[in-house]
Design a protein around this motif. Structure first.
Motif, PDB file in Angstrom:
ATOM      1  N   LYS A 376       0.957  -1.039  -0.061  1.00 24.71           N
ATOM      2  CA  LYS A 376       0.005   0.055  -0.136  1.00 24.71           C
ATOM      3  C   LYS A 376       0.844   1.190   0.071  1.00 24.71           C
ATOM      4  N   ASN A 377       1.912   1.168   0.611  1.00 24.11           N
ATOM      5  CA  ASN A 377       2.863   2.299   0.741  1.00 24.11           C
ATOM      6  C   ASN A 377       3.468   2.730  -0.581  1.00 24.11           C
ATOM      7  N   ALA A 378       4.055   1.621  -1.144  1.00 24.35           N
ATOM      8  CA  ALA A 378       4.277   1.630  -2.304  1.00 24.35           C
ATOM      9  C   ALA A 378       3.341   2.110  -3.636  1.00 24.35           C
ATOM     10  N   LEU A 379       2.299   1.701  -3.241  1.00 21.81           N
ATOM     11  CA  LEU A 379       1.118   2.152  -4.404  1.00 21.81           C
ATOM     12  C   LEU A 379       0.840   3.610  -4.118  1.00 21.81           C
ATOM     13  N   LYS A 380       0.954   4.009  -2.868  1.00 25.81           N
ATOM     14  CA  LYS A 380       0.538   5.270  -2.656  1.00 25.81           C
ATOM     15  C   LYS A 380       1.699   6.417  -3.180  1.00 25.81           C
ATOM     16  N   LYS A 381       3.021   5.754  -3.184  1.00 27.79           N
ATOM     17  CA  LYS A 381       4.112   6.569  -3.552  1.00 27.79           C
ATOM     18  C   LYS A 381       4.155   6.524  -5.195  1.00 27.79           C
ATOM     19  N   SER A 382       3.685   5.614  -5.871  1.00 22.62           N
ATOM     20  CA  SER A 382       3.312   5.643  -7.238  1.00 22.62           C
ATOM     21  C   SER A 382       2.281   6.544  -7.626  1.00 22.62           C
ATOM     22  N   PHE A 383       1.339   6.693  -6.893  1.00 19.70           N
ATOM     23  CA  PHE A 383       0.204   7.619  -6.984  1.00 19.70           C
ATOM     24  C   PHE A 383       0.336   9.005  -7.082  1.00 19.70           C
ATOM     25  N   GLU A 384       1.338   9.233  -6.119  1.00 21.15           N
ATOM     26  CA  GLU A 384       1.868  10.636  -5.770  1.00 21.15           C
ATOM     27  C   GLU A 384       2.822  10.959  -6.948  1.00 21.15           C
ATOM     28  N   GLU A 385       3.540  10.100  -7.622  1.00 19.82           N
ATOM     29  CA  GLU A 385       4.551  10.342  -8.605  1.00 19.82           C
ATOM     30  C   GLU A 385       3.602  10.823 -10.005  1.00 19.82           C
ATOM     31  N   ALA A 386       2.539   9.854 -10.195  1.00 19.59           N
ATOM     32  CA  ALA A 386       1.647  10.283 -11.201  1.00 19.59           C
ATOM     33  C   ALA A 386       0.830  11.220 -11.123  1.00 19.59           C
ATOM     34  N   ALA A 387       0.116  11.729  -9.978  1.00 17.37           N
ATOM     35  CA  ALA A 387      -0.574  12.866  -9.685  1.00 17.37           C
ATOM     36  C   ALA A 387       0.116  14.067  -9.927  1.00 17.37           C
ATOM     37  N   ALA A 388       1.512  14.259  -9.527  1.00 19.09           N
ATOM     38  CA  ALA A 388       2.340  15.165  -9.783  1.00 19.09           C
ATOM     39  C   ALA A 388       2.704  15.354 -11.151  1.00 19.09           C
ATOM     40  N   LYS A 389       2.464  14.562 -11.996  1.00 17.29           N
ATOM     41  CA  LYS A 389       2.732  14.703 -13.615  1.00 17.29           C
ATOM     42  C   LYS A 389       1.401  15.122 -14.178  1.00 17.29           C
ATOM     43  N   GLY A 390       0.334  15.289 -13.448  1.00 22.76           N
ATOM     44  CA  GLY A 390      -0.992  15.551 -14.015  1.00 22.76           C
ATOM     45  C   GLY A 390      -1.826  14.500 -14.400  1.00 22.76           C
ATOM     46  N   ASP A 391      -1.611  13.189 -13.989  1.00 21.15           N
ATOM     47  CA  ASP A 391      -2.380  12.154 -14.151  1.00 21.15           C
ATOM     48  C   ASP A 391      -3.513  12.065 -13.329  1.00 21.15           C
ATOM     49  N   LEU A 392      -4.792  11.943 -13.985  1.00 22.91           N
ATOM     50  CA  LEU A 392      -6.052  12.175 -13.209  1.00 22.91           C
ATOM     51  C   LEU A 392      -6.522  11.048 -12.238  1.00 22.91           C
ATOM     52  N   VAL A 393      -5.923   9.703 -13.146  1.00 18.87           N
ATOM     53  CA  VAL A 393      -6.240   8.540 -12.371  1.00 18.87           C
ATOM     54  C   VAL A 393      -5.398   8.518 -11.014  1.00 18.87           C
ATOM     55  N   GLY A 394      -4.183   8.995 -11.085  1.00 18.10           N
ATOM     56  CA  GLY A 394      -3.261   8.901  -9.985  1.00 18.10           C
ATOM     57  C   GLY A 394      -3.609   9.825  -8.876  1.00 18.10           C
ATOM     58  N   ALA A 395      -4.163  10.978  -9.308  1.00 19.22           N
ATOM     59  CA  ALA A 395      -4.852  11.935  -8.525  1.00 19.22           C
ATOM     60  C   ALA A 395      -5.863  11.518  -7.636  1.00 19.22           C
ATOM     61  N   PHE A 396      -6.980  10.626  -8.349  1.00 17.52           N
ATOM     62  CA  PHE A 396      -8.101  10.166  -7.872  1.00 17.52           C
ATOM     63  C   PHE A 396      -7.554   9.172  -6.750  1.00 17.52           C
ATOM     64  N   ASN A 397      -6.335   8.065  -6.966  1.00 15.51           N
ATOM     65  CA  ASN A 397      -6.135   7.024  -6.062  1.00 15.51           C
ATOM     66  C   ASN A 397      -5.253   7.900  -4.957  1.00 15.51           C
ATOM     67  N   LEU A 398      -4.660   8.687  -5.278  1.00 16.81           N
ATOM     68  CA  LEU A 398      -4.034   9.758  -4.380  1.00 16.81           C
ATOM     69  C   LEU A 398      -5.064  10.195  -3.322  1.00 16.81           C
ATOM     70  N   GLY A 399      -6.128  10.393  -3.689  1.00 14.46           N
ATOM     71  CA  GLY A 399      -7.082  10.937  -2.659  1.00 14.46           C
ATOM     72  C   GLY A 399      -7.537  10.172  -2.146  1.00 14.46           C
ATOM     73  N   VAL A 400      -7.997   8.811  -2.526  1.00 15.55           N
ATOM     74  CA  VAL A 400      -8.249   7.905  -1.788  1.00 15.55           C
ATOM     75  C   VAL A 400      -7.481   7.364  -0.773  1.00 15.55           C
ATOM     76  N   CYS A 401      -6.322   7.492  -0.826  1.00 13.96           N
ATOM     77  CA  CYS A 401      -5.209   7.029  -0.079  1.00 13.96           C
ATOM     78  C   CYS A 401      -5.115   8.037   1.306  1.00 13.96           C
ATOM     79  N   LEU A 402      -5.276   9.486   0.897  1.00  9.84           N
ATOM     80  CA  LEU A 402      -5.438  10.495   1.874  1.00  9.84           C
ATOM     81  C   LEU A 402      -6.589  10.180   2.700  1.00  9.84           C
ATOM     82  N   SER A 403      -7.605  10.072   1.846  1.00 12.12           N
ATOM     83  CA  SER A 403      -9.083   9.918   2.739  1.00 12.12           C
ATOM     84  C   SER A 403      -9.130   8.752   3.720  1.00 12.12           C
ATOM     85  N   GLU A 404      -8.720   7.547   3.363  1.00 10.35           N
ATOM     86  CA  GLU A 404      -8.715   6.358   3.922  1.00 10.35           C
ATOM     87  C   GLU A 404      -7.383   6.201   4.917  1.00 10.35           C
TER      88      GLU A 404
END
Length: 582
Positions: A376-404
């Motif tokens: 899960k930690n590795a997954l969150k990190k990958s979402f952070e990297e994707a979201a920082a590049k403007g990837d919307l799916v990455g942003a969604f998954n990062l939002g879920v990580c932060l919420s949960e």
């Protein structure tokens, strides 16, 4: 031996050879092979060649690649032209790695010897024997030589020489030679004239039944390249190629039959050809079969069969099939319910580029299915990297990580920011963002804005959003606005794609007390669908309908069964109803 005896012996051998060939061609292959093997042992090269072919084809003797190769080698060393060509073909196709026809010290070894291991092509040996056979006038060997010089390793490649041998073979009207010339002409942006010449050679190649030639003509006709655009002609060529086991043609012809393009629509024949292509490792055909069985055509849907074909395609990294299989495992349709398996297939789909699957995959992992804290930690990190590049799916998954609180403590305020950004293009995020606005998670509650975002996700086809929106319309939670007719429509859409909660709510609306026409037969049907999926309240309601005959048919025995199931899931009313029934 005197000259007269030698002549008599030759005449006798020739007669026996002819007799053996007659037996081989008239259904008495065992008798024919017995004669051929004796003549081969005596040194007759024609018999040696035919014994080799018999072993390769399993004619009159159990098939044996190794024994076939050894006898062909014997005949080839005596410059038997066809034997040299077939031997060259065997080398190019590949013989088992640990198999040697000839050793340096022992010469030819005709004794049976077990071999194993993968096939290993030997273009150099293939070149050696093909060149000798080609020089002896074998048109087939000339075409093979062209192939070797075109596709062999760099140290023997020679396109000019290959072209010479292809043309020489085609001049002798060899189908493979015509195909070689056509392929050579089509290699590098041919002129219109070269294209026409290539098409003519392909048509001549089809006279020899070459599947590749039929396939290429099909592609030309389908796309209007070189040949006129003609879907009927394309269907004809693809059919001919499909019959000759060309996988691409099997897939295309199956799809044309399915859609009725260039040929009369026929679901049964379409399924047959798509099945053949799928079993020949065409992932797209396997996925299409999955869709065909999942959605139903002339026959009702068969989810178990759909799951089988989705799995076959998914195992070849077909993104759409992997996601579909993940959904089946998630819902338990056609397979046993298994969130871990669902997670795996969503991961496969996401890795293959399926954006929706990436969101599904993130959701599953974040809810705890099949993931360790480290993952899960590795997954969150990958979402952070994707979201920082403007990837919307990455942003969604990062939002879920932060919420949960996945990978760290929860941060609703930051979560809602990422979710808002993702909602610009991710349907899942639109629903989540709407719920966060509705519940005031990380942001001031805003029911009106929440309603709009959930509505947007519902209109995009997300069944969870459709159920949530329908609930808002039933209860009037947003500014007291109620619309039971519209809510009914959303419940219906979600129920039809398998949402169990929607099935229950739709049945309840059909049951009466809402601003839609009462229809208890439909109500019982949808209660049954949800009950069969394990929905406890639906089991209770179905039991009541059957016990009391609310839909016009009373069946207390079956009603008792459903009430008992509801009771076993902790529904107290199920126990009360059972006591009353007893």
């Amino acid at each position: 031996m005197t000259f007269k005896r030698r002549v008599t012996s030759l005449v006798s051998s020739k007669g026996k050879l002819e007799q053996a060939i007659h037996y081989m061609e008239t259904g008495e292959a065992v008798r024919g092979f017995a004669i051929l093997s004796r003549l081969a042992a005596q040194g007759d090269k024609e018999a040696q060649f035919r014994v080799g072919r018999a072993y390769l084809n399993g004619q009159g003797v159990p098939p044996s690649l190794e024994d076939g190769a050894r006898w062909l080698f014997t005949a080839a060393e005596k410059h038997h032209r066809e034997a040299m060509f077939v031997l060259a073909t065997l080398y190019v196709v590949g013989l088992p790695e640990d198999f040697e026809i000839k050793t340096m010290d022992a010469g030819l070894d005709l004794a049976p010897k077990p071999v194993s291991g993968p096939r290993k092509p030997d273009f150099h040996q293939g070149l050696h024997w093909a060149k000798i056979a080609a020089d002896h006038g074998s048109a087939d060997a000339q075409a093979l030589l062209g192939y070797i010089l075109t596709n062999g390793p760099e140290d023997i490649k020679n396109i000019e020489q290959a072209r010479y041998w292809y043309e020489k073979s085609a001049a002798a009207d060899c189908s493979q030679g015509h195909l070689g010339v056509a392929l050579d002409l089509l290699q590098n942006n041919p002129t219109d004239e070269q294209g026409k010449i290539a098409a003519d050679h392909l048509k001549k190649a089809t006279e020899g039944g070459l599947g590749t030639a039929f396939e290429l003509l099909g592609r030309m006709s389908e796309n209007g390249i070189i040949l006129p655009h003609d879907m009927k002609a394309a269907a004809h060529y693809y059919h001919e190629a499909a019959e000759r086991n060309v996988v691409f043609a099997q897939a295309r012809y199956g799809l044309m039959l399915l859609e009725g393009v260039g040929v009369e629509q026929h679901y049964g024949r379409a399924e047959t050809w798509l099945r053949r292509a799928a079993l020949n490792a065409d992932a797209e055909s396997a996925a299409l079969l999955g869709d065909l069985y999942a959605n139903g055509g002339e026959l009702p849907p068969n989810i178990v069969e759909a799951a089988k074909w989705y799995r076959l395609a998914a195992e070849q990294n077909h993104s759409g099939a992997a996601r579909a299989l993940g959904i089946l495992f998630l819902t338990g349709k056609g397979v046993h319910r298994d969130p871990d398996a669902a997670t795996h297939w969503f991961q496969v789909a996401a890795a293959a580029g399926d954006v929706k699957a990436a969101a599904d995959f993130g959701n599953l992992l974040l809810t705890g299915a099949g993931a360790s804290e480290e993952e899960k930690n590795a997954l969150k990190k990958s979402f952070e990297e994707a979201a920082a590049k403007g990837d919307l799916v990455g942003a969604f998954n990062l939002g879920v990580c932060l919420s949960e609180g996945v990978g760290s403590s929860s941060d609703e305020r930051e979560a809602v920011e990422w979710m808002k950004k993702a909602a610009e293009g991710v349907v899942n995020a639109q629903y989540w963002y709407g719920r966060m606005l509705l519940e005031g998670r990380g942001v001031e509650p805003d029911p009106k804005e929440a309603f709009l975002w959930i509505e947007k996700a519902a209109e995009a086809g997300m069944d969870e959003a459709q159920v949530a929106l329908a609930q808002l319309l039933v209860t009037g939670q947003v500014d007291g606005i109620k619309d039971h007719v519209r809510a009914f429509g959303y419940y219906r859409r979600a129920a039809e794609v398998g949402n169990v909660n929607a099935m229950f709510s739709l049945a309840a609306m059909y049951g009466g007390g809402h601003e839609v026409p009462e229809n208890r037969i439909e109500a019982q049907k949808w209660f049954r669908k949800a009950a069969e999926e394990g929905h406890s309240l639906s089991q209770l309601m179905l039991g009541r309908y059957l016990v009391r005959g609310l839909a016009g048919v009373t069946d207390k025995a079956e009603g008792r069964k459903w009430l008992l199931l509801a009771k076993e899931q902790g529904i107290e009313d199920g126990e009360i109803d059972l006591d009353t029934l007893n």
